[in-house]
Design a protein around this motif. Sequence first.
Motif, mmCIF file in Angstrom:
data_model
loop_
_atom_site.group_PDB
_atom_site.id
_atom_site.type_symbol
_atom_site.label_atom_id
_atom_site.label_comp_id
_atom_site.label_asym_id
_atom_site.label_seq_id
_atom_site.Cartn_x
_atom_site.Cartn_y
_atom_site.Cartn_z
ATOM 1 N N ALA A 214 0.790 -1.425 -0.028
ATOM 2 C CA ALA A 214 -0.032 -0.004 -0.078
ATOM 3 C C ALA A 214 0.834 1.363 -0.080
ATOM 4 C CB ALA A 214 -0.883 -0.005 1.263
ATOM 5 N N VAL A 215 1.939 1.344 0.882
ATOM 6 C CA VAL A 215 3.033 2.413 0.840
ATOM 7 C C VAL A 215 3.605 2.786 -0.319
ATOM 8 C CG1 VAL A 215 4.924 3.438 2.123
ATOM 9 C CG2 VAL A 215 2.738 2.448 3.383
ATOM 10 N N ARG A 216 4.101 1.664 -0.957
ATOM 11 C CA ARG A 216 5.054 1.540 -2.005
ATOM 12 C C ARG A 216 3.952 2.310 -3.337
ATOM 13 N NH1 ARG A 216 10.136 -1.360 -2.432
ATOM 14 N NH2 ARG A 216 9.827 -0.673 -4.453
ATOM 15 N N THR A 217 2.923 1.687 -3.134
ATOM 16 C CA THR A 217 1.863 1.958 -4.266
ATOM 17 C C THR A 217 1.438 3.568 -4.289
ATOM 18 O OG1 THR A 217 1.210 -0.288 -4.497
ATOM 19 C CG2 THR A 217 0.091 1.662 -5.780
ATOM 20 N N TRP A 218 1.195 3.765 -2.962
ATOM 21 C CA TRP A 218 0.734 5.136 -2.513
ATOM 22 C C TRP A 218 1.767 6.055 -2.967
ATOM 23 C CZ3 TRP A 218 1.818 9.142 1.009
ATOM 24 C CH2 TRP A 218 0.872 9.915 1.174
ATOM 25 N N VAL A 219 3.032 6.009 -2.495
ATOM 26 C CA VAL A 219 4.130 7.002 -2.878
ATOM 27 C C VAL A 219 4.438 7.107 -4.249
ATOM 28 C CG1 VAL A 219 6.514 7.220 -2.469
ATOM 29 C CG2 VAL A 219 5.054 6.600 -0.496
ATOM 30 N N ARG B 194 -5.487 11.890 -7.170
ATOM 31 C CA ARG B 194 -6.588 10.745 -7.634
ATOM 32 C C ARG B 194 -6.013 9.286 -7.451
ATOM 33 N NH1 ARG B 194 -10.314 10.667 -13.135
ATOM 34 N NH2 ARG B 194 -11.700 9.225 -12.059
ATOM 35 N N ALA B 195 -4.993 9.160 -8.333
ATOM 36 C CA ALA B 195 -4.367 7.734 -8.032
ATOM 37 C C ALA B 195 -4.201 7.217 -6.786
ATOM 38 C CB ALA B 195 -3.094 7.592 -9.057
ATOM 39 N N ALA B 196 -3.818 8.071 -5.662
ATOM 40 C CA ALA B 196 -3.346 7.822 -4.522
ATOM 41 C C ALA B 196 -4.672 7.282 -3.817
ATOM 42 C CB ALA B 196 -2.531 8.947 -3.821
ATOM 43 N N VAL C 273 -5.826 3.934 -1.801
ATOM 44 C CA VAL C 273 -6.213 4.064 -0.403
ATOM 45 C C VAL C 273 -7.395 3.268 -0.332
ATOM 46 C CG1 VAL C 273 -6.847 5.439 1.413
ATOM 47 C CG2 VAL C 273 -4.686 5.836 0.263
ATOM 48 N N GLY C 274 -8.569 3.649 -1.400
ATOM 49 C CA GLY C 274 -9.796 3.244 -1.244
ATOM 50 C C GLY C 274 -10.092 1.637 -1.691
ATOM 51 N N LEU C 275 -9.239 1.182 -2.553
ATOM 52 C CA LEU C 275 -9.133 -0.131 -2.804
ATOM 53 C C LEU C 275 -8.765 -0.993 -1.474
ATOM 54 C CD1 LEU C 275 -7.839 -0.385 -6.506
ATOM 55 C CD2 LEU C 275 -10.269 -0.990 -5.610
ATOM 56 N N PHE C 276 -7.569 -0.503 -0.706
ATOM 57 C CA PHE C 276 -7.109 -1.029 0.372
ATOM 58 C C PHE C 276 -8.242 -1.165 1.413
ATOM 59 C CE2 PHE C 276 -2.908 -1.270 -1.610
ATOM 60 C CZ PHE C 276 -2.517 -2.489 -1.167
ATOM 61 N N LEU D 181 -15.551 -14.582 -2.775
ATOM 62 C CA LEU D 181 -15.500 -14.403 -4.287
ATOM 63 C C LEU D 181 -15.123 -12.964 -4.423
ATOM 64 C CD1 LEU D 181 -18.179 -16.720 -5.753
ATOM 65 C CD2 LEU D 181 -15.560 -17.204 -5.241
ATOM 66 N N LEU D 182 -15.820 -12.019 -3.698
ATOM 67 C CA LEU D 182 -15.630 -10.714 -3.834
ATOM 68 C C LEU D 182 -14.419 -10.082 -3.145
ATOM 69 C CD1 LEU D 182 -19.123 -9.277 -2.653
ATOM 70 C CD2 LEU D 182 -18.194 -9.203 -4.986
ATOM 71 N N LEU D 183 -13.895 -10.931 -2.083
ATOM 72 C CA LEU D 183 -12.736 -10.650 -1.443
ATOM 73 C C LEU D 183 -11.573 -10.851 -2.525
ATOM 74 C CD1 LEU D 183 -10.826 -9.959 0.963
ATOM 75 C CD2 LEU D 183 -11.081 -12.186 1.773
ATOM 76 N N TRP D 184 -11.657 -12.167 -3.056
ATOM 77 C CA TRP D 184 -10.677 -12.526 -3.919
ATOM 78 C C TRP D 184 -10.519 -11.533 -5.330
ATOM 79 C CZ3 TRP D 184 -9.676 -13.695 -9.044
ATOM 80 C CH2 TRP D 184 -8.553 -14.302 -9.196
ATOM 81 N N LEU D 185 -11.721 -11.291 -5.744
ATOM 82 C CA LEU D 185 -11.684 -10.083 -6.771
ATOM 83 C C LEU D 185 -10.974 -8.830 -6.079
ATOM 84 C CD1 LEU D 185 -14.938 -10.662 -8.153
ATOM 85 C CD2 LEU D 185 -12.737 -11.078 -9.348
ATOM 86 N N SER D 186 -10.969 -8.317 -4.888
ATOM 87 C CA SER D 186 -10.599 -7.175 -4.483
ATOM 88 C C SER D 186 -9.140 -7.356 -4.378
ATOM 89 C CB SER D 186 -11.318 -6.625 -2.924
ATOM 90 O OG SER D 186 -10.740 -7.418 -2.175
#
Length: 159
Positions: free
Chosen positions: A63-68, A74-76, A80-83, A111-116
């Motif tokens: 999460a941190v690597r991606t956020w940074v 908007r991408a950040a 955060v929303g997906l996590f 199944l929803l958790l897996w997709l997330s």
Amino acid sequence: MGRSWVLPMIVAGFAALGIAMLGGTITDLGPWYQGLAKPDWTPPNYVFPMAWTAIFALAAIAAVRTWVAAPNARAADTVVGLFALNGFLNILWSLMFFRMQRPDWAFAELLLLWLSVAALIVVCRRYSRFAAAALVPYIVWVSIAGALNWSIVELNGPF
């Protein structure tokens, strides 16, 4: 790690710890769970907290690597929303399976958790290959949990 990583890592660490603790308090390995028929390949109970600890630590790092690495706010925010959605779905599975004692509903939710998790891997990969790779154990573990969950439904249903 540069200075820009310190606060996000603390926040992500506390978020992962909070989700793990909440999920852990919902998880009840008492008489109902012990009484369920389970497949022979079910991991021993002590494996689950070890696996989840490693997965949540890797997820926090991802999460941190991606956020940074996100190119804009908007991408950040999307990351955060997906996590956050993933954390909610993780807790919801524990609630359905252990507290509501509905492995059938929990499997549908899984199944929803897996997709997330799959969505997190795809989105994180856009900004950090390392982050996407760090989430691979998570999707593997959720896949194993899904197979176990389905086996429990088949061996014990209807609920």
